[in-house]
Design a protein around this motif. Structure first.
Motif, mmCIF file in Angstrom:
data_model
loop_
_atom_site.group_PDB
_atom_site.id
_atom_site.type_symbol
_atom_site.label_atom_id
_atom_site.label_comp_id
_atom_site.label_asym_id
_atom_site.label_seq_id
_atom_site.Cartn_x
_atom_site.Cartn_y
_atom_site.Cartn_z
ATOM 1 N N ILE A 9 57.841 -25.744 77.306
ATOM 2 C CA ILE A 9 56.403 -25.522 77.090
ATOM 3 C C ILE A 9 55.738 -25.124 78.413
ATOM 4 C CG2 ILE A 9 54.235 -26.568 76.355
ATOM 5 C CD1 ILE A 9 55.893 -28.394 74.523
ATOM 6 N N THR A 10 56.146 -25.774 79.497
ATOM 7 C CA THR A 10 55.607 -25.429 80.816
ATOM 8 C C THR A 10 55.924 -23.979 81.173
ATOM 9 O OG1 THR A 10 55.848 -27.725 81.556
ATOM 10 C CG2 THR A 10 55.583 -26.049 83.257
ATOM 11 N N CYS A 11 57.138 -23.538 80.851
ATOM 12 C CA CYS A 11 57.515 -22.146 81.115
ATOM 13 C C CYS A 11 56.670 -21.180 80.292
ATOM 14 C CB CYS A 11 58.998 -21.933 80.823
ATOM 15 S SG CYS A 11 60.097 -22.665 82.073
ATOM 16 N N CYS A 12 56.285 -21.601 79.087
ATOM 17 C CA CYS A 12 55.385 -20.769 78.277
ATOM 18 C C CYS A 12 54.027 -20.633 78.959
ATOM 19 C CB CYS A 12 55.226 -21.376 76.882
ATOM 20 S SG CYS A 12 56.701 -21.276 75.850
ATOM 21 N N ASN A 13 53.584 -21.709 79.603
ATOM 22 C CA ASN A 13 52.355 -21.653 80.397
ATOM 23 C C ASN A 13 52.501 -20.628 81.519
ATOM 24 O OD1 ASN A 13 50.132 -22.152 82.056
ATOM 25 N ND2 ASN A 13 50.879 -24.136 82.738
ATOM 26 N N LEU A 14 53.623 -20.689 82.223
ATOM 27 C CA LEU A 14 53.864 -19.762 83.332
ATOM 28 C C LEU A 14 53.892 -18.313 82.846
ATOM 29 C CD1 LEU A 14 56.359 -20.314 86.216
ATOM 30 C CD2 LEU A 14 56.218 -18.090 85.122
ATOM 31 N N ILE A 15 54.566 -18.069 81.720
ATOM 32 C CA ILE A 15 54.644 -16.707 81.172
ATOM 33 C C ILE A 15 53.259 -16.216 80.772
ATOM 34 C CG2 ILE A 15 55.532 -15.332 79.245
ATOM 35 C CD1 ILE A 15 58.050 -17.163 79.367
ATOM 36 N N ALA A 16 52.464 -17.102 80.170
ATOM 37 C CA ALA A 16 51.093 -16.728 79.809
ATOM 38 C C ALA A 16 50.305 -16.329 81.057
ATOM 39 C CB ALA A 16 50.404 -17.881 79.086
ATOM 40 N N GLU A 62 57.403 -30.438 89.427
ATOM 41 C CA GLU A 62 57.329 -29.271 90.307
ATOM 42 C C GLU A 62 57.105 -27.988 89.507
ATOM 43 O OE1 GLU A 62 57.168 -29.564 93.525
ATOM 44 O OE2 GLU A 62 57.479 -31.726 93.375
ATOM 45 N N LEU A 63 57.783 -27.875 88.378
ATOM 46 C CA LEU A 63 57.629 -26.701 87.527
ATOM 47 C C LEU A 63 56.207 -26.591 87.003
ATOM 48 C CD1 LEU A 63 58.976 -24.288 86.088
ATOM 49 C CD2 LEU A 63 59.565 -25.865 84.214
ATOM 50 N N ASP A 64 55.633 -27.731 86.656
ATOM 51 C CA ASP A 64 54.258 -27.743 86.144
ATOM 52 C C ASP A 64 53.282 -27.223 87.196
ATOM 53 O OD1 ASP A 64 52.367 -28.636 83.956
ATOM 54 O OD2 ASP A 64 51.600 -29.836 85.615
ATOM 55 N N SER A 65 53.455 -27.646 88.438
ATOM 56 C CA SER A 65 52.569 -27.177 89.518
ATOM 57 C C SER A 65 52.730 -25.683 89.751
ATOM 58 C CB SER A 65 52.847 -27.947 90.807
ATOM 59 O OG SER A 65 52.481 -29.294 90.677
ATOM 60 N N LEU A 107 46.894 -25.532 97.057
ATOM 61 C CA LEU A 107 46.612 -26.724 97.864
ATOM 62 C C LEU A 107 46.076 -27.847 96.980
ATOM 63 C CD1 LEU A 107 46.490 -28.023 100.637
ATOM 64 C CD2 LEU A 107 44.247 -26.962 100.979
ATOM 65 N N ARG A 108 45.218 -27.499 96.039
ATOM 66 C CA ARG A 108 44.673 -28.489 95.103
ATOM 67 C C ARG A 108 45.788 -29.145 94.289
ATOM 68 N NH1 ARG A 108 43.632 -31.883 92.055
ATOM 69 N NH2 ARG A 108 41.943 -32.122 90.558
ATOM 70 N N LEU A 109 46.729 -28.351 93.810
ATOM 71 C CA LEU A 109 47.825 -28.874 92.999
ATOM 72 C C LEU A 109 48.758 -29.754 93.831
ATOM 73 C CD1 LEU A 109 48.480 -25.591 91.025
ATOM 74 C CD2 LEU A 109 47.780 -27.767 90.001
ATOM 75 N N ALA A 110 49.000 -29.355 95.071
ATOM 76 C CA ALA A 110 49.844 -30.165 95.955
ATOM 77 C C ALA A 110 49.183 -31.515 96.233
ATOM 78 C CB ALA A 110 50.105 -29.419 97.257
ATOM 79 N N LYS A 111 47.876 -31.503 96.484
ATOM 80 C CA LYS A 111 47.156 -32.752 96.720
ATOM 81 C C LYS A 111 47.189 -33.641 95.487
ATOM 82 C CE LYS A 111 43.262 -32.965 98.779
ATOM 83 N NZ LYS A 111 41.827 -32.753 99.108
ATOM 84 N N PHE A 112 47.039 -33.035 94.310
ATOM 85 C CA PHE A 112 47.037 -33.799 93.066
ATOM 86 C C PHE A 112 48.369 -34.521 92.865
ATOM 87 C CE2 PHE A 112 47.912 -34.159 88.509
ATOM 88 C CZ PHE A 112 46.791 -34.872 88.087
ATOM 89 N N ASN A 113 49.473 -33.855 93.204
ATOM 90 C CA ASN A 113 50.794 -34.452 93.028
ATOM 91 C C ASN A 113 51.008 -35.680 93.907
ATOM 92 O OD1 ASN A 113 51.522 -32.584 91.106
ATOM 93 N ND2 ASN A 113 52.680 -31.288 92.506
ATOM 94 N N LEU A 114 50.297 -35.734 95.034
ATOM 95 C CA LEU A 114 50.493 -36.827 95.987
ATOM 96 C C LEU A 114 49.390 -37.878 95.937
ATOM 97 C CD1 LEU A 114 51.606 -34.702 99.078
ATOM 98 C CD2 LEU A 114 53.078 -35.984 97.507
#
Length: 231
Positions: A9-16, A62-65, A107-114
């Motif tokens: 499903i995450t890959c479908c997000n990326l393709i979109a 990681e894939l989600d980010s 940068l926002r996504l990296a901060k969110f992960n941590l």
């Protein structure tokens, strides 16, 4: 087998997001926005499915980010780049300022992960909200209706150039912003969320596609007010 479903499903997000980027560079902002919205739907369901199936993995995180930065970072940057390129600008580097949105989204996504503070709310503007703001704003500026493009006054160029650093700041700011997560359905404790949801309806009905941009702006304002007065 089921552990691979959320990643699919995450890959479908990326393709979109990739498709949205393609249409953005073709200056087809309506379809670009549509595929950003489709990506947001996939982004919502990958997390939900992972929780329902009780599966999670470092790869999935990681894939989600990565998918989110394509769909909600690079795709809106491409929309803004294409929009700015449509103006006759003497300084050729100006449209490339749009890609600051992609960098700050990453940068926002990296901060969110941590950041462990963001379990019940957000610190800074979420990337999907930022992407929907830019997509709907450019669509509404570019078209009087879905099929009738018109020539914009040049001052909109400067408005967009001012909004780019504002957007980048909000993405990485320390401003707490509420999430639409409900522990209970009662009014008490959920006042801000219910006020937000109720005001979204007239904004969409009155403003159409541009109502999405207004809703995101209202979300930021309401979050700041709620934080200031501790609602």
């Amino acid at each position: 087998m089921k552990k691979h479903i959320p990643n699919t499903i995450t890959c479908c997000n990326l393709i979109a997001g990739c498709i949205a980027t393609y249409y953005a560079f073709q200056s087809d902002y309506q379809l670009a926005l549509l595929f950003i919205v489709i990506g947001a739907v996939f982004d919502f369901f990958d997390g939900m499915v992972a929780r329902l199936l009780h599966v999670s993995s470092p790869i999935g995180k990681e894939l989600d980010s990565l998918a989110d930065d394509i769909t909600f970072g690079f795709a809106p940057s491409a929309i803004v780049f294409s929009f700015l390129s449509s103006f006759h600008i003497h300084l050729l580097f100006v449209p490339f300022l749009a890609f600051l949105i992609a960098a700050f989204s990453a940068l926002r996504l990296a901060k969110f992960n941590l950041d462990e503070r963001q379990t019940l709310g957000f610190i800074g503007l979420p990337t999907p909200a930022n992407a929907l703001f830019w997509g709907s704003l450019i669509v509404s500026l570019n078209c009087q209706s879905w099929f009738e493009p018109y020539q914009l006054p040049e001052y909109w160029l400067y408005v967009v150039l001012v909004l780019i650093p504002v957007s980048c700041y909000l993405l990485v700011s320390e401003i707490p912003m509420f999430a639409l997560k409900f522990k209970t359905w009662g009014w008490k404790g959920n006042e801000v969320k219910y006020v937000f949801l109720l005001t979204c309806i007239p904004l969409l009905l009155l403003l159409g596609v541009s109502g999405l941009a207004a809703i995101i702006a209202w979300y930021v304002i309401l979050s700041a007010v709620a934080n200031r007065y501790h609602f």
